[in-house]
Design an enzyme around this catalytic site. Structure first.
Site, short mmCIF file in Angstrom:
data_model
loop_
_atom_site.label_atom_id
_atom_site.label_comp_id
_atom_site.label_asym_id
_atom_site.label_seq_id
_atom_site.Cartn_x
_atom_site.Cartn_y
_atom_site.Cartn_z
N SER A 53 0.59 -1.37 0.02
CA SER A 53 -0.02 -0.31 -0.03
C SER A 53 0.90 1.02 0.16
O SER A 53 1.82 1.26 0.60
CB SER A 53 -0.91 0.20 1.35
OG SER A 53 -1.46 1.28 1.50
N TYR A 63 -1.56 -0.70 10.91
CA TYR A 63 -2.10 -1.31 9.52
C TYR A 63 -0.73 -1.19 8.56
O TYR A 63 -0.23 -2.13 8.02
CB TYR A 63 -3.13 -1.03 8.95
CG TYR A 63 -3.31 -1.05 7.52
CD1 TYR A 63 -3.45 -2.34 6.91
CD2 TYR A 63 -3.13 -0.10 6.67
CE1 TYR A 63 -3.65 -2.77 5.90
CE2 TYR A 63 -3.34 -0.22 5.24
CZ TYR A 63 -3.62 -1.53 4.91
OH TYR A 63 -3.53 -2.11 3.46
N LYS A 68 2.29 -3.83 6.52
CA LYS A 68 2.53 -4.01 5.28
C LYS A 68 4.19 -3.71 4.90
O LYS A 68 4.65 -4.47 4.09
CB LYS A 68 1.85 -2.90 4.24
CG LYS A 68 0.67 -3.03 4.29
CD LYS A 68 0.06 -4.05 3.56
CE LYS A 68 -1.34 -4.75 3.65
NZ LYS A 68 -1.64 -5.93 2.91
P1 NAD Z 1 -11.13 -7.07 1.44
O1 NAD Z 1 -10.87 -7.12 2.87
O2 NAD Z 1 -12.03 -6.76 0.75
O3 NAD Z 1 -10.36 -8.51 1.11
C1 NAD Z 1 -9.42 -9.36 1.80
C2 NAD Z 1 -9.88 -10.62 1.82
O4 NAD Z 1 -9.05 -11.27 2.74
C3 NAD Z 1 -11.26 -10.80 2.58
O5 NAD Z 1 -12.16 -11.76 1.63
C4 NAD Z 1 -11.10 -11.58 3.83
O6 NAD Z 1 -12.12 -12.19 4.24
C5 NAD Z 1 -9.85 -12.26 3.31
N1 NAD Z 1 -8.86 -12.40 4.56
C6 NAD Z 1 -8.38 -11.64 5.72
N2 NAD Z 1 -7.71 -12.11 6.45
C7 NAD Z 1 -7.77 -13.30 6.44
C8 NAD Z 1 -7.08 -14.74 6.73
N3 NAD Z 1 -6.51 -14.75 8.11
N4 NAD Z 1 -7.34 -15.82 6.21
C9 NAD Z 1 -8.03 -16.02 4.92
N5 NAD Z 1 -8.43 -15.17 4.44
C10 NAD Z 1 -8.53 -13.78 5.15
O7 NAD Z 1 -9.73 -6.14 1.17
P2 NAD Z 1 -9.08 -5.20 -0.16
O8 NAD Z 1 -9.57 -4.03 -0.42
O9 NAD Z 1 -9.71 -6.68 -1.35
O10 NAD Z 1 -7.87 -5.25 -0.18
C11 NAD Z 1 -7.00 -6.53 -0.43
C12 NAD Z 1 -5.39 -6.30 -0.22
O11 NAD Z 1 -4.90 -5.06 -0.59
C13 NAD Z 1 -5.23 -5.95 1.34
O12 NAD Z 1 -4.09 -6.65 1.76
C14 NAD Z 1 -5.04 -4.64 1.62
O13 NAD Z 1 -4.60 -4.33 2.56
C15 NAD Z 1 -4.47 -4.34 0.30
N6 NAD Z 1 -4.73 -2.78 0.15
C16 NAD Z 1 -6.12 -2.18 -0.13
C17 NAD Z 1 -6.48 -0.99 -0.61
C18 NAD Z 1 -7.87 -0.65 -0.70
O14 NAD Z 1 -8.02 0.46 -1.01
N7 NAD Z 1 -8.77 -1.35 -0.82
C19 NAD Z 1 -5.36 -0.10 -0.56
C20 NAD Z 1 -3.91 -0.56 -0.37
C21 NAD Z 1 -3.77 -1.86 -0.17
C1 UD1 Z 2 -6.90 5.40 3.68
C2 UD1 Z 2 -5.83 4.97 4.69
C3 UD1 Z 2 -4.99 4.15 3.83
C4 UD1 Z 2 -5.48 2.99 3.17
C5 UD1 Z 2 -6.55 3.58 2.20
C6 UD1 Z 2 -7.43 2.29 1.51
C7 UD1 Z 2 -5.89 6.61 6.33
C8 UD1 Z 2 -5.20 7.65 7.02
N1 UD1 Z 2 -5.41 6.10 5.29
O1 UD1 Z 2 -6.36 6.24 2.67
O2 UD1 Z 2 -3.99 3.65 4.62
O3 UD1 Z 2 -4.59 2.43 2.45
O4 UD1 Z 2 -7.54 4.33 3.09
O5 UD1 Z 2 -7.96 1.63 2.52
O6 UD1 Z 2 -6.81 6.05 6.86
N2 UD1 Z 2 -12.64 11.59 2.86
C9 UD1 Z 2 -13.67 12.55 3.38
N3 UD1 Z 2 -14.74 11.96 3.80
C10 UD1 Z 2 -14.80 10.42 4.19
C11 UD1 Z 2 -13.95 9.66 3.74
C12 UD1 Z 2 -12.81 10.24 3.18
O7 UD1 Z 2 -13.65 13.63 3.08
O8 UD1 Z 2 -16.07 10.18 4.39
C13 UD1 Z 2 -11.45 12.11 2.30
C14 UD1 Z 2 -9.93 11.76 3.30
O9 UD1 Z 2 -9.89 13.07 3.96
C15 UD1 Z 2 -9.06 11.79 2.06
C16 UD1 Z 2 -9.77 11.36 1.04
O10 UD1 Z 2 -11.09 11.58 1.05
O11 UD1 Z 2 -8.69 13.22 1.66
C17 UD1 Z 2 -9.59 9.66 0.86
O12 UD1 Z 2 -9.89 9.13 1.96
P1 UD1 Z 2 -9.83 7.36 1.98
O13 UD1 Z 2 -10.64 6.96 0.75
O14 UD1 Z 2 -10.29 7.06 3.26
O15 UD1 Z 2 -8.45 7.10 1.48
P2 UD1 Z 2 -6.69 7.68 2.23
O16 UD1 Z 2 -7.26 8.23 3.31
O17 UD1 Z 2 -6.26 7.99 1.32
#
Ligand code: NAD
Ligand code: UD1
Length: 354
Positions: A124, A148, A152
């Site tokens: 991330s 968190y 990572k």
């Molecule tokens: P998500 O929660 O939708 O998907 C994660 C999946 O992993 C879920 O289906 C959950 O049930 C499963 N899981 C969690 N722990 C487990 C375990 N111990 N054993 C088996 N299954 C398990 O999340 P996502 O948004 O799809 O994110 C996927 C990956 O990307 C994560 O590693 C997250 O940290 C990373 N990531 C996500 C974002 C984002 O904005 N969505 C941003 C940066 C990084």
């Molecule tokens: C957040 C996490 C980041 C994670 C990512 C995806 C924090 C500080 N960072 O990123 O670690 O990888 O989510 O899960 O939590 N905002 C609003 N109103 C809302 C929600 C968000 O104004 O209800 C604004 C936030 O202030 C930010 C932008 O929208 O400026 C994006 O927010 P968000 O979607 O939560 O992502 P990040 O904060 O970038």
């Protein structure tokens, strides 16, 4: 190839299953459904045109992971399974370390013992903490600000150490910026439980009438309109990069740590207005105080991913909003709604429904 997709029932993992299947790979999902629904499996089957194999298991169980590797012969692993809520990670750091680090170690050990030497890991942009400048390239200082993010960073370092000691092991650390949007069919998408923490799912729920208005966290940042700037990336572009990274690893070209973003920063207000245009819905909002831990601007320099993988994003913010809204409007309660009538509709009919 047979690819194990850990966390494949989740938001990004489910889209990756589609991209892998389109590339001709066989997919096996391993998931404990702690943050997802088994209902995603029927929808994947609907999109892919064949059932997707899935094993319900928890990566924290070493024996369950060992049994999984005894039952299948995998060529590669994509590891999405993690807990990902920043706020929750402050409240439960042990749970985050246990799930995201111990679970991943069990997986890496089983891979090692089974001779599976290709890994694509979900990292991330959170590993950059509060960046000193934007756009952020991969050389930027790493500085996490929450538990968190620390999980990572620790995993990236552990994976790098493994690559350093085992010459046959190849891994890609993919640093996602802000994934949004959904598969164009509207059959799979992001389905947060409870109140969404992230901006796009919150906007979607306001548009769907599930929430009365959006709270915008601060309009006094040093940005053109005062709201926070982020690098939103369409989930379909994101998962295409995973397939490209896997191809890169299979060619034996080396290991990778790359940013996955568009390189374009978009403010909260810009995203709100883009969503209004794409959906035709109006999004009431109010400006409230800044959210603790937020920074003004985070966006990627994605040029390394382009150089190494030949990948760049194709879908713009309009497509991100359109597809997020299609998913939300077809599935106002996420996966709560059974596939029902959607099951028999041709995909293009579903695509044009929203
Ligand atoms: P998500 O929660 O939708 O998907 C994660 C999946 O992993 C879920 O289906 C959950 O049930 C499963 N899981 C969690 N722990 C487990 C375990 N111990 N054993 C088996 N299954 C398990 O999340 P996502 O948004 O799809 O994110 C996927 C990956 O990307 C994560 O590693 C997250 O940290 C990373 N990531 C996500 C974002 C984002 O904005 N969505 C941003 C940066 C990084
Ligand atoms: C957040 C996490 C980041 C994670 C990512 C995806 C924090 C500080 N960072 O990123 O670690 O990888 O989510 O899960 O939590 N905002 C609003 N109103 C809302 C929600 C968000 O104004 O209800 C604004 C936030 O202030 C930010 C932008 O929208 O400026 C994006 O927010 P968000 O979607 O939560 O992502 P990040 O904060 O970038």
């Amino acid at each position: 190839m047979c690819v194990l997709v850990c966390g494949g029932a989740g938001y990004i993992g489910s889209h990756a299953c589609v991209a892998l299947a389109e590339r001709g790979h066989r997919v096996v999902i391993a998931d404990n459904f702690s943050n997802s629904s088994p209902r995603v499996l029927l929808r994947l089957q609907r999109i892919i045109g064949a059932p997707v194999e899935c094993e319900r298991l928890d990566l924290r169980s070493k024996s369950a992971v060992a049994r999984l590797f005894a039952r299948h012969r995998f060529d590669a692993v994509m590891h999405f399974a993690a807990l990902k809520a920043v706020g929750e990670s402050f409240a439960q750091p042990l749970a985050y370390f246990e799930n995201n680090i111990c679970g991943a170690i069990n997986l890496l050990r089983a891979m090692h013992e089974a001779g599976v030497a290709r890994l694509v890991f979900s990292s991330s942009a959170t590993v950059y903490g509060d960046p000193q400048s934007v756009p952020i390239n991969e050389q930027a200082r790493l500085d996490v600000t929450n538990p968190y993010g620390r999980t990572k960073l620790v995993m990236e370092q552990l994976i790098d150490d493994l690559c350093g000691t085992d010459a046959s092991f190849r891994a890609a650390n993919l640093r996602y910026f802000n994934p949004v949007g959904a598969h164009p069919s509207g059959l799979i998408g992001e389905d947060p439980s409870g109140i969404p923490n992230n901006l796009m799912p919150y906007i979607c729920q306001v548009a769907a009438g599930r929430r009365s208005k959006l709270s915008i966290f601060g309009d006094d940042y040093p940005t053109p309109d005062g709201t926070g700037i982020r690098d939103y990336i369409h989930v379909m572009d994101l998962v295409r990069a995973h397939v490209a990274a896997l191809d890169y690893l299979m060619r034996g070209e080396g290991n990778l740590t790359v940013n996955l973003g568009t390189g374009r920063g978009i403010s909260v207000l810009e995203l709100v207005h883009a969503f209004e245009r794409a959906s035709g819905c109006s999004i009431p909002y109010e400006i409230v105080a800044r959210r603790r831990g937020d920074v003004a601007q985070v966006y990627a320099d994605p040029s390394l991913a382009h150089r190494l993988l030949g990948w760049r994003t194709r879908l713009d913010v309009h497509a991100m909003c359109r597809d997020a809204w299609r998913w939300q409007s077809i599935n106002p309660d996420g996966y709560q709604r059974p596939l029902g009538k959607l099951k028999s509709l041709p995909l293009d009919a579903i695509e044009t429904k929203a």
